[in-house]
Motif scaffolding. Structure first.
Motif, mmCIF file in Angstrom:
data_model
loop_
_atom_site.group_PDB
_atom_site.id
_atom_site.type_symbol
_atom_site.label_atom_id
_atom_site.label_comp_id
_atom_site.label_asym_id
_atom_site.label_seq_id
_atom_site.Cartn_x
_atom_site.Cartn_y
_atom_site.Cartn_z
ATOM 1 N N LYS A 36 40.967 121.428 89.555
ATOM 2 C CA LYS A 36 41.376 121.528 88.085
ATOM 3 C C LYS A 36 40.587 122.207 87.246
ATOM 4 C CE LYS A 36 44.773 120.798 85.089
ATOM 5 N NZ LYS A 36 46.537 121.861 85.585
ATOM 6 N N ILE A 37 39.713 122.056 87.206
ATOM 7 C CA ILE A 37 38.476 122.802 86.565
ATOM 8 C C ILE A 37 38.240 124.311 86.521
ATOM 9 C CG2 ILE A 37 36.227 122.604 85.033
ATOM 10 C CD1 ILE A 37 36.216 119.643 85.169
ATOM 11 N N VAL A 38 37.849 124.704 88.158
ATOM 12 C CA VAL A 38 38.199 125.989 88.989
ATOM 13 C C VAL A 38 39.202 126.499 87.926
ATOM 14 C CG1 VAL A 38 38.318 127.546 90.644
ATOM 15 C CG2 VAL A 38 36.291 125.083 90.527
ATOM 16 N N ARG A 94 29.019 123.233 80.334
ATOM 17 C CA ARG A 94 28.935 122.411 81.054
ATOM 18 C C ARG A 94 29.663 122.857 82.021
ATOM 19 N NH1 ARG A 94 30.788 117.654 77.490
ATOM 20 N NH2 ARG A 94 30.105 116.955 79.761
ATOM 21 N N TRP A 95 31.387 123.208 81.865
ATOM 22 C CA TRP A 95 31.751 123.778 82.928
ATOM 23 C C TRP A 95 31.483 124.366 84.356
ATOM 24 C CZ3 TRP A 95 36.757 125.878 79.554
ATOM 25 C CH2 TRP A 95 37.186 124.103 79.169
ATOM 26 N N GLY A 96 30.034 125.489 83.972
ATOM 27 C CA GLY A 96 29.565 125.847 84.612
ATOM 28 C C GLY A 96 28.578 125.416 85.888
ATOM 29 N N CYS A 97 27.939 123.929 85.166
ATOM 30 C CA CYS A 97 27.104 123.726 86.045
ATOM 31 C C CYS A 97 27.817 122.647 86.956
ATOM 32 C CB CYS A 97 25.939 122.495 84.684
ATOM 33 S SG CYS A 97 24.801 121.766 85.234
ATOM 34 N N TYR A 98 29.167 121.982 85.734
ATOM 35 C CA TYR A 98 29.784 121.040 86.728
ATOM 36 C C TYR A 98 30.504 121.967 87.959
ATOM 37 C CZ TYR A 98 33.480 118.325 88.127
ATOM 38 O OH TYR A 98 34.701 116.929 88.320
ATOM 39 N N LEU A 99 30.210 123.177 88.393
ATOM 40 C CA LEU A 99 31.293 123.507 89.200
ATOM 41 C C LEU A 99 30.012 124.355 90.300
ATOM 42 C CD1 LEU A 99 33.773 125.498 87.205
ATOM 43 C CD2 LEU A 99 34.510 123.883 89.356
ATOM 44 N N GLY A 100 28.837 123.644 89.744
ATOM 45 C CA GLY A 100 28.289 124.661 90.913
ATOM 46 C C GLY A 100 27.412 125.960 90.386
ATOM 47 N N TRP A 101 27.951 127.090 89.494
ATOM 48 C CA TRP A 101 27.781 128.509 89.222
ATOM 49 C C TRP A 101 26.503 128.744 88.512
ATOM 50 C CZ3 TRP A 101 33.778 129.640 86.984
ATOM 51 C CH2 TRP A 101 34.426 129.442 88.132
ATOM 52 N N ILE A 102 26.057 127.290 87.562
ATOM 53 C CA ILE A 102 24.443 127.898 86.958
ATOM 54 C C ILE A 102 23.874 126.185 87.590
ATOM 55 C CG2 ILE A 102 25.653 129.513 85.519
ATOM 56 C CD1 ILE A 102 25.350 127.382 83.555
ATOM 57 N N THR A 103 22.590 126.101 87.681
ATOM 58 C CA THR A 103 22.099 125.211 87.346
ATOM 59 C C THR A 103 21.436 124.005 86.673
ATOM 60 O OG1 THR A 103 20.017 125.639 86.446
ATOM 61 C CG2 THR A 103 20.841 126.171 89.688
#
Length: 388
Positions: free
Chosen positions: A208-210, A298-307
């Motif tokens: 959903k967030i993606v 925070r969304w990017g971190c949650y999705l694994g796009w950034i550490t």
């Protein structure tokens, strides 16, 4: 029997979104179904065939509604991918439960967890939220929106908050402060504000967030995410507001590629900037830019796009930027409303008044902690005092 085709009919209207998540959910639900204890016929003998049929019909319709709430029209398309598996599972259990278990079958198939997800996702698309009423965008409406903005900002100004305090450069409070910069959107989306992860790592929630990040921001992965965060931190609406403020007429901001709607949107935003340029400098837009950049981080971190370490570093940089421009959580909230209205004017969204109300309610919850859903995180984390 309930009509599975009624559920599948919705899938024809949607696009591909949550394939992996739905497959995993289906596998988990298949295991649940195998654990269902099917009541014996003797236990259900008192229930007539007519009553069973009516119960099945009611439950089937309820499940269609639940599916619509959970996945929405777009994500329902993924159900089509699993139609054969779903049909096989449903037919098997319906056959076993012919006498009386059909009422409980779909509850076991999708489970209470899906209901919880429906509530959690209810406000996930806040950026697109409106009240469903389309009003003509004229000068009178613009003036009413200005009044609403000024009144709402005044109400926020009246809310008490702790005085700003010094933060040391290596203070651990910076990390939490950076997370709280995403507070408004996090509150509207019922996200966690106690750690970097916005939600528990549930496949459906992740997808959903993606979908939200891709559709609302046009971001498909790490590169696009970092580019957008960089734009918001270095240019964003601070630069846009400055350009609109310095233009002597809206025509200076237009070119031959613009259609009529674009020209009208540009004129609205220009009038907004001209009205407030003597009262608010471009830096006042920092809350709007940095608040959204923090949410994307925070969304990017949650999705694994950034550490997570990268996210912590980005939030630290964003924190330094916003502290240079703003001096309190109240001012940060006012900035978010200010930028939000300019954005709505550019979008031509006449529901901007209700949007401002949603933002103000979220900010109030963060400043006061007077609701069951929120603990007043801004109130409990004083704003960093700007170094002289």
């Amino acid at each position: 029997m309930f009509d599975i085709n009624e559920i599948m009919k919705l899938a024809q209207q949607a696009k591909e979104q949550a394939l992996d998540a739905v497959k995993e959910a289906m596998e988990k639900n298949k295991e649940r179904i195998n654990e269902i204890e099917v009541p014996s016929f003797e236990k259900s003998a008192s229930i007539s065939a007519t009553e069973i049929e009516e119960q099945i019909s009611v439950n089937s319709q309820r499940q269609v509604e639940i599916l619509g709430q959970i996945f929405g029209p777009d994500s329902m398309a993924q159900m089509a991918v699993n139609e054969e598996l779903l049909q096989e599972m449903v037919n098997e259990k319906v056959a076993e439960a012919t006498s009386s278990a059909a009422v409980d079958l779909m509850d076991h198939l999708f489970g209470e967890d899906m209901g919880v997800l429906a509530a959690a996702l209810e406000t996930m698309e806040m950026e697109d939220m409106d009240d469903g009423k389309e009003l003509p965008f004229d000068l009178e409406l613009e003036e009413n929106l200005y009044v609403a903005l000024e009144e709402t900002m005044a109400r926020l100004e009246s809310i008490p908050e702790p005085e700003a305090i010094p933060y040391q450069k290596d203070d651990t409070k910076w990390e939490y402060f950076g997370i709280l910069l995403s507070g408004i959107l996090s509150t509207l989306n019922s996200h966690n504000l106690d750690s970097m992860d916005v939600e528990e790592h549930i496949p459906v929630m992740e997808q959903k967030i993606v979908s939200l990040v891709r559709r609302s921001w046009g971001i498909d992965g790490r590169s696009g995410l970092l580019d957008m965060i960089r734009y918001l931190a270095q240019e964003g609406y601070i630069l846009r507001y400055q350009i609109y403020s310095e233009a002597s007429s809206p025509e200076e901001l237009m070119d031959e590629t613009m259609d009529e709607d674009d020209r009208e949107s540009t004129s609205r935003a220009w009038r907004f900037a001209q009205r407030y340029k003597s009262q608010y400098a471009p830096g006042f837009m920092a809350g709007w830019d940095i608040g959204r950049a923090a949410m994307l981080t925070r969304w990017g971190c949650y999705l694994g796009w950034i550490t997570e370490s990268e996210a912590v570093g980005i939030l630290w940089e964003l924190s330094q930027k916003v502290v240079e421009e703003l001096h309190s959580w109240r001012e940060f909230a006012q900035s978010y409303l200010f930028g939000g209205l300019m954005w709505k004017l550019l979008c031509g969204d006449s529901s901007a008044g209700s949007y401002l109300g949603y933002l103000a309610d979220a900010a109030t919850d963060l400043l006061t902690g007077k609701t069951e859903q929120d603990n007043g995180q801004w109130r409990d984390c004083p704003w960093p005092e700007k170094e002289n």
